[in-house]
Design an enzyme around this catalytic site. Structure first.
Site, PDB file in Angstrom:
ATOM      1  N   GLU A 258      -2.925  -6.218   8.968  1.00 23.67           N
ATOM      2  CA  GLU A 258      -1.885  -6.736   9.866  1.00 23.67           C
ATOM      3  C   GLU A 258      -2.352  -6.704  11.324  1.00 23.67           C
ATOM      4  O   GLU A 258      -2.046  -7.620  12.097  1.00 23.67           O
ATOM      5  CB  GLU A 258      -0.609  -5.921   9.686  1.00 23.67           C
ATOM      6  CG  GLU A 258       0.039  -6.160   8.326  1.00 23.67           C
ATOM      7  CD  GLU A 258       1.291  -5.333   8.112  1.00 23.67           C
ATOM      8  OE1 GLU A 258       2.386  -5.910   8.126  1.00 23.67           O
ATOM      9  OE2 GLU A 258       1.168  -4.102   7.950  1.00 23.67           O
TER      10      GLU A 258
ATOM     11  N   GLU B  56       1.236  -3.154   0.092  1.00 25.41           N
ATOM     12  CA  GLU B  56       2.409  -2.322   0.358  1.00 25.41           C
ATOM     13  C   GLU B  56       3.432  -2.331  -0.769  1.00 25.41           C
ATOM     14  O   GLU B  56       4.148  -1.343  -0.969  1.00 25.41           O
ATOM     15  CB  GLU B  56       3.079  -2.765   1.672  1.00 25.41           C
ATOM     16  CG  GLU B  56       2.346  -2.343   2.934  1.00 25.41           C
ATOM     17  CD  GLU B  56       1.275  -3.332   3.372  1.00 25.41           C
ATOM     18  OE1 GLU B  56       0.815  -3.239   4.515  1.00 25.41           O
ATOM     19  OE2 GLU B  56       0.897  -4.210   2.553  1.00 25.41           O
TER      20      GLU B  56
END
Length: 263
Positions: A111, A132
Site C-alpha cells: 500500500e 489482509e
C-alpha cells in the site's frame, strides 16, 4: 534509533524504512515518515524522493500485527486515518516519488508502494500482494482504493478477496510494478535506482514540470475532465512563468541541450 532514515544528496531524498526484521510500520514509523515527506517537500534542493526498505529481505511487510492485536478499536481507526493522511501527503507532494522494492512488499508495504508514482522492483527478490483478508480485515492503508484504480475493479477485488501473494514477476505482469530489474546485489540494485532517478533531476530534467505533471495526473484522474483540463491549464501557466520553461524554449530554438535548474 530512527525508524525512517532520511538522506538527501544529488537532488534525491532517500527515505529508508528501518524496523528489522520486516520493516513493519507502527504509529511511530508513520509519524517519522510523515515528517520525512514534509522535509523533502520543503527542500528546494530535492527533486526526486526514493522510498526503500532497510536490508534486502523486506521492502515492508505492512503494519505491525502484534501492535494492532493489542490495540483497541479507537487506536486502530486513528492509526489507519493517520496512515491515509501520510500517504496522501506523499501523493500531493509535487515531486516524483519512486518505490525501490528489494525484498518482500506485502500488505501495508504494498500500500505504501502504491502511493508512490513509480515502482521499481528487483527480480526474484520476494513476494508482493495484499493478504489482509486472511486476517479477517481489508487493506486499510489505501489498498482497496489505489489497487482498483491501477488494475481495474474485477482484478482488484479478486486479488484482495483471494489474498494470495506472488512473485515480483507476476506483480509486473499485473501492472503493480512498473519495472523489474536484475541486480547482482542489494547495493547494486539501489545504485541502479539512483542512477535511473538522476534523469529527473536538474540539469537533466525540468523537475518542476515533472512534479506538476504528477500533480495534474494525481488530481485530474479523480475529477471530471473539464475540471481536469482547467487544472492542467493553471499548472501550465505556472510553468510558463518558470525559468526552466524559458530555458527549454530558448535551448530548442538555439539547437542546444537545455540546462535546467528546477526553478
Amino acid at each position: 534509533m530512527s525508524l525512517v532514515e532520511y538522506a538527501a544528496a544529488d537532488g534525491i531524498a532517500t527515505l529508508t524504512l528501518t524496523n528489522p526484521p520486516a520493516n513493519c510500520y507502527s504509529r511511530e514509523m508513520m509519524t517519522e515518515l510523515d515528517a520525512a515527506i514534509l522535509t523533502a517537500r520543503f527542500d528546494a534542493a530535492v527533486h526526486v524522493i526514493v522510498i526503500r526498505g532497510a536490508g534486502e529481505k523486506f521492502f515492508c511487510a505492512g503494519a505491525d500485527i502484534a501492535m494492532l492485536d493489542g490495540a483497541d478499536p479507537y487506536f486502530k481507526y486513528n492509526f489507519c486515518l493517520h496512515a491515509n493522511e501520510t500517504l496522501l501527503r506523499l501523493e500531493h507532494t509535487a515531486k516524483l516519488v519512486i518505490a525501490a522494492i528489494d525484498g518482500h512488499c506485502v500488505g501495508g508495504g504494498l500500500e505504501i508502494a502504491l502511493a508512490c508514482d513509480l515502482r521499481i522492483a528487483r527480480a526474484g527478490a520476494g513476494k508482493a500482494g495484499l493478504p489482509e483478508v486472511k486476517l479477517g480485515v481489508l487493506p486499510g492503508t489505501g489498498g482497496t482504493q489505489r489497487l482498483v484504480r491501477l488494475v481495474g475493479k474485477p482484478k482488484a477485488i479478486e486479488l484482495m478477496a483471494v489474498g494470495d501473494t506472488f512473485d515480483h514477476e507476476r506483480a509486473l505482469e499485473l501492472g503493480l510494478f512498473d519495472h523489474l530489474w536484475e541486480a547482482a546485489s542489494h547495493e547494486d540494485f539501489h545504485a541502479k535506482v539512483r542512477a535511473w532517478a538522476q534523469q529527473f533531476v536538474p540539469p537533466n530534467a525540468a523537475s518542476r514540470a515533472v512534479g506538476l505533471i504528477k500533480r495534474a495526473c494525481q488530481t485530474g484522474a479523480e475529477i471530471a475532465i473539464a475540471d481536469g483540463l482547467a487544472l492542467e491549464r493553471e499548472l501550465q501557466q505556472r510553468l510558463f512563468e518558470s525559468e526552466d520553461a524559458r530555458e527549454g524554449l530558448a535551448a530548442y530554438n538555439q539547437r542546444r541541450k537545455p540546462e535546467f535548474t528546477g526553478r
